[in-house]
Write a protein that holds these residues in place. Sequence first.
Motif, short mmCIF file in Angstrom:
data_model
loop_
_atom_site.label_atom_id
_atom_site.label_comp_id
_atom_site.label_asym_id
_atom_site.label_seq_id
_atom_site.Cartn_x
_atom_site.Cartn_y
_atom_site.Cartn_z
N LEU A 4 7.39 8.49 47.93
CA LEU A 4 6.48 9.47 47.31
C LEU A 4 5.94 10.46 48.35
O LEU A 4 5.79 11.65 48.07
CB LEU A 4 5.32 8.77 46.60
N ASP A 5 5.65 9.94 49.55
CA ASP A 5 5.19 10.84 50.63
C ASP A 5 6.28 11.86 50.95
O ASP A 5 6.01 13.04 51.16
CB ASP A 5 4.84 10.05 51.90
N GLN A 6 7.52 11.34 50.97
CA GLN A 6 8.64 12.23 51.26
C GLN A 6 8.78 13.28 50.15
O GLN A 6 8.98 14.47 50.42
CB GLN A 6 9.91 11.42 51.35
N PHE A 7 8.61 12.83 48.88
CA PHE A 7 8.69 13.77 47.76
C PHE A 7 7.61 14.84 47.91
O PHE A 7 7.85 16.03 47.68
CB PHE A 7 8.55 13.02 46.43
N ARG A 8 6.40 14.41 48.30
CA ARG A 8 5.31 15.38 48.46
C ARG A 8 5.66 16.43 49.51
O ARG A 8 5.48 17.62 49.31
CB ARG A 8 4.01 14.65 48.84
N GLN A 9 6.19 15.94 50.63
CA GLN A 9 6.52 16.87 51.72
C GLN A 9 7.60 17.86 51.29
O GLN A 9 7.47 19.07 51.50
CB GLN A 9 7.00 16.05 52.92
N GLU A 10 8.63 17.33 50.63
CA GLU A 10 9.73 18.21 50.20
C GLU A 10 9.24 19.22 49.14
O GLU A 10 9.63 20.38 49.15
CB GLU A 10 10.88 17.38 49.62
N THR A 11 8.38 18.72 48.25
CA THR A 11 7.85 19.59 47.19
C THR A 11 7.04 20.73 47.80
O THR A 11 7.19 21.90 47.43
CB THR A 11 6.96 18.77 46.23
N ARG A 12 6.18 20.36 48.76
CA ARG A 12 5.34 21.37 49.40
C ARG A 12 6.21 22.43 50.08
O ARG A 12 5.98 23.62 49.96
CB ARG A 12 4.43 20.69 50.44
N GLU A 13 7.24 21.94 50.79
CA GLU A 13 8.12 22.88 51.49
C GLU A 13 8.85 23.79 50.50
O GLU A 13 8.93 25.00 50.69
CB GLU A 13 9.16 22.11 52.33
N TRP A 14 9.34 23.17 49.41
CA TRP A 14 10.10 23.96 48.43
C TRP A 14 9.20 25.02 47.79
O TRP A 14 9.59 26.19 47.66
CB TRP A 14 10.69 23.03 47.36
N LEU A 15 7.98 24.61 47.42
CA LEU A 15 7.07 25.56 46.77
C LEU A 15 6.70 26.69 47.73
O LEU A 15 6.67 27.86 47.35
CB LEU A 15 5.80 24.85 46.28
N SER A 16 6.43 26.32 49.00
CA SER A 16 6.03 27.35 49.98
C SER A 16 7.15 28.37 50.13
O SER A 16 6.90 29.57 50.27
CB SER A 16 5.78 26.75 51.36
N LYS A 17 8.39 27.88 50.09
CA LYS A 17 9.53 28.78 50.29
C LYS A 17 9.84 29.60 49.03
O LYS A 17 10.23 30.76 49.13
CB LYS A 17 10.74 27.91 50.65
N ASN A 18 9.65 29.00 47.87
CA ASN A 18 10.15 29.62 46.64
C ASN A 18 9.12 30.31 45.76
O ASN A 18 9.50 31.07 44.87
CB ASN A 18 10.90 28.58 45.81
N GLY A 70 13.15 17.94 34.60
CA GLY A 70 13.28 17.55 36.00
C GLY A 70 13.42 16.05 36.20
O GLY A 70 13.62 15.61 37.32
N ASN A 71 13.24 15.27 35.11
CA ASN A 71 13.37 13.81 35.19
C ASN A 71 12.42 13.18 36.19
O ASN A 71 12.72 12.14 36.76
CB ASN A 71 14.81 13.47 35.62
N LEU A 72 11.28 13.80 36.46
CA LEU A 72 10.36 13.25 37.46
C LEU A 72 9.54 12.12 36.86
O LEU A 72 9.25 12.11 35.66
CB LEU A 72 9.41 14.34 37.98
N SER A 73 9.14 11.18 37.72
CA SER A 73 8.28 10.07 37.28
C SER A 73 6.84 10.58 37.11
O SER A 73 6.52 11.70 37.54
CB SER A 73 8.31 8.96 38.33
N VAL A 74 5.97 9.73 36.55
CA VAL A 74 4.55 10.10 36.37
C VAL A 74 3.94 10.49 37.72
O VAL A 74 3.25 11.50 37.86
CB VAL A 74 3.75 8.92 35.76
N CYS A 77 5.31 13.83 38.99
CA CYS A 77 4.71 14.96 38.26
C CYS A 77 3.32 15.26 38.77
O CYS A 77 2.93 16.43 38.91
CB CYS A 77 4.62 14.65 36.76
N LYS A 78 2.56 14.21 39.04
CA LYS A 78 1.19 14.39 39.53
C LYS A 78 1.22 15.09 40.89
O LYS A 78 0.43 16.00 41.15
CB LYS A 78 0.51 13.01 39.64
N ILE A 79 2.16 14.64 41.73
CA ILE A 79 2.27 15.26 43.07
C ILE A 79 2.63 16.74 42.93
O ILE A 79 2.02 17.60 43.58
CB ILE A 79 3.32 14.50 43.93
N LEU A 80 3.60 17.04 42.05
CA LEU A 80 4.00 18.44 41.85
C LEU A 80 2.79 19.26 41.39
O LEU A 80 2.52 20.35 41.91
CB LEU A 80 5.13 18.50 40.82
N GLU A 81 2.03 18.70 40.44
CA GLU A 81 0.85 19.40 39.93
C GLU A 81 -0.16 19.64 41.05
O GLU A 81 -0.70 20.74 41.20
CB GLU A 81 0.23 18.52 38.84
#
Length: 396
Positions: A4-18, A70-74, A77-81
Amino acid sequence: MSSLDQFRQETREWLSKNCPESQRQPVKKNEIIWGGRRRKFPSVDAQLWFERMRDKGWIAPDWPKEYGGGNLSVDECKILEQEMRSLGCRPPLYDQGLWMFGPALLKYGSEDQKKEHLTKITQGEIRWCQGYSEPGAGSDLAGLKTKAEDCGDHFLVNGSKIWTTYADQADWIFCLVRTNTEVAKQQGISFLLIDMESEGVTTSPIELISGESEFCQTFFDNVKVPKENLVYEVDKGWEVAKEVLKHERKLISKLDHMTEKEDRSVMELAKEVIGLDSNGKLRNSSLRDQLTRHLMAEQADQLSGLRIFQQMRAGQPDPKLPLTMKYANTSEQQRKDELFLAILGNQGLTWQDEAFPKSYRTLVQNWAYNKSLTIAGGTSEIQLNIIAKRALGLPE
Ligand SMILES: Cc1cc2nc3c(=O)[nH]c(=O)nc-3n(C[C@H](O)[C@H](O)[C@H](O)COP(=O)(O)OP(=O)(O)OC[C@H]3O[C@@H](n4cnc5c(N)ncnc54)[C@H](O)[C@@H]3O)c2cc1C
């Protein structure tokens, strides 16, 4: 590092870039991205942001991939939000199909219906509106009279719906209709999907005090609806209707975006307009009490929201606590609006007169608009009835 920490990091990077810089500012009403056949993007950046999120499956992050989700888990989804909130990213799409109808179709729809309708929602191709309320059936929704007659290969629909938000802009309507008058009210209702371009469907805008018209009355005059547009079973639409209402809270939270946000907190405004005494306290002690009460209540609401999420995550959802949230959140928002106006005093008398500062006029306009929060999605009186009966177990 946990996954989940890894997902958070990747999500943050993706959002910052996109996420383009312009899509990280609070959204204004005329900058909202609505889907649909007449979809128009308010800017090049808005289109880019929408397309990137769509291709990533994050328009509906928790829906299955086969419908464009996106098939994300609960937890994911919370992390993405959280990450979207912390960067200030705007929602990439607004649609009642996405917030309310889609989740119910996932539960009650046939495979063909899911493929057809959910995919078009996640691609932003079809915009939906909700046909529940009628001139004689709002709080008493089960009293609805719009009739669908079984004509073999189709239903023939006659009647009218009211307060249909953006019906004049929507492509399809999810609708409650009466298919049986011989049984108890709730047991004779079906859930139909109707293309707004069908012959016999018309809309008439209702003008609001603000001069805008977000609502329509929607008329059905001998409208032929194919049988395949029935969701779940004939006369069992009330079950689907209740599932939609569970998700209506999402709509209420999106209504929040219909108003321009205040550019300072209630505390900051109080300090600016009322000022502090020599002890650093707000000059008006009565307002100070009301402000303290509000800030405590607001924090309690946030903690209750967190509690509901943690219970869901632990697989032990409390069926009662969520029933209190709509009433708690919307009434507190209105108390906050009243506080803003009390602080402004005679500076808070208009949202039109340009002699008054724009930021003050916005607060007044929000105060007026937010009156709708305790009506839409079930009035406060009805919420209190539900809390009394279903959460507290009080007698009828
Ligand atoms: C911003 C907004 C968006 C909306 N969008 C849509 C939409 O897209 N589609 C749609 O179908 N509808 C929509 N609605 C309509 C909304 O669902 C209804 O307004 C709501 O359910 C109340 O119904 P009503 O207006 O007929 O009021 P009524 O039911 O006539 O209620 C009038 C008053 O009586 C009170 N009351 C009624 N019954 C009881 C009771 N049993 N006990 C105590 N008090 C009671 C109510 O609380 C209210 O104060 C929207 C409303 C708003 C404000």
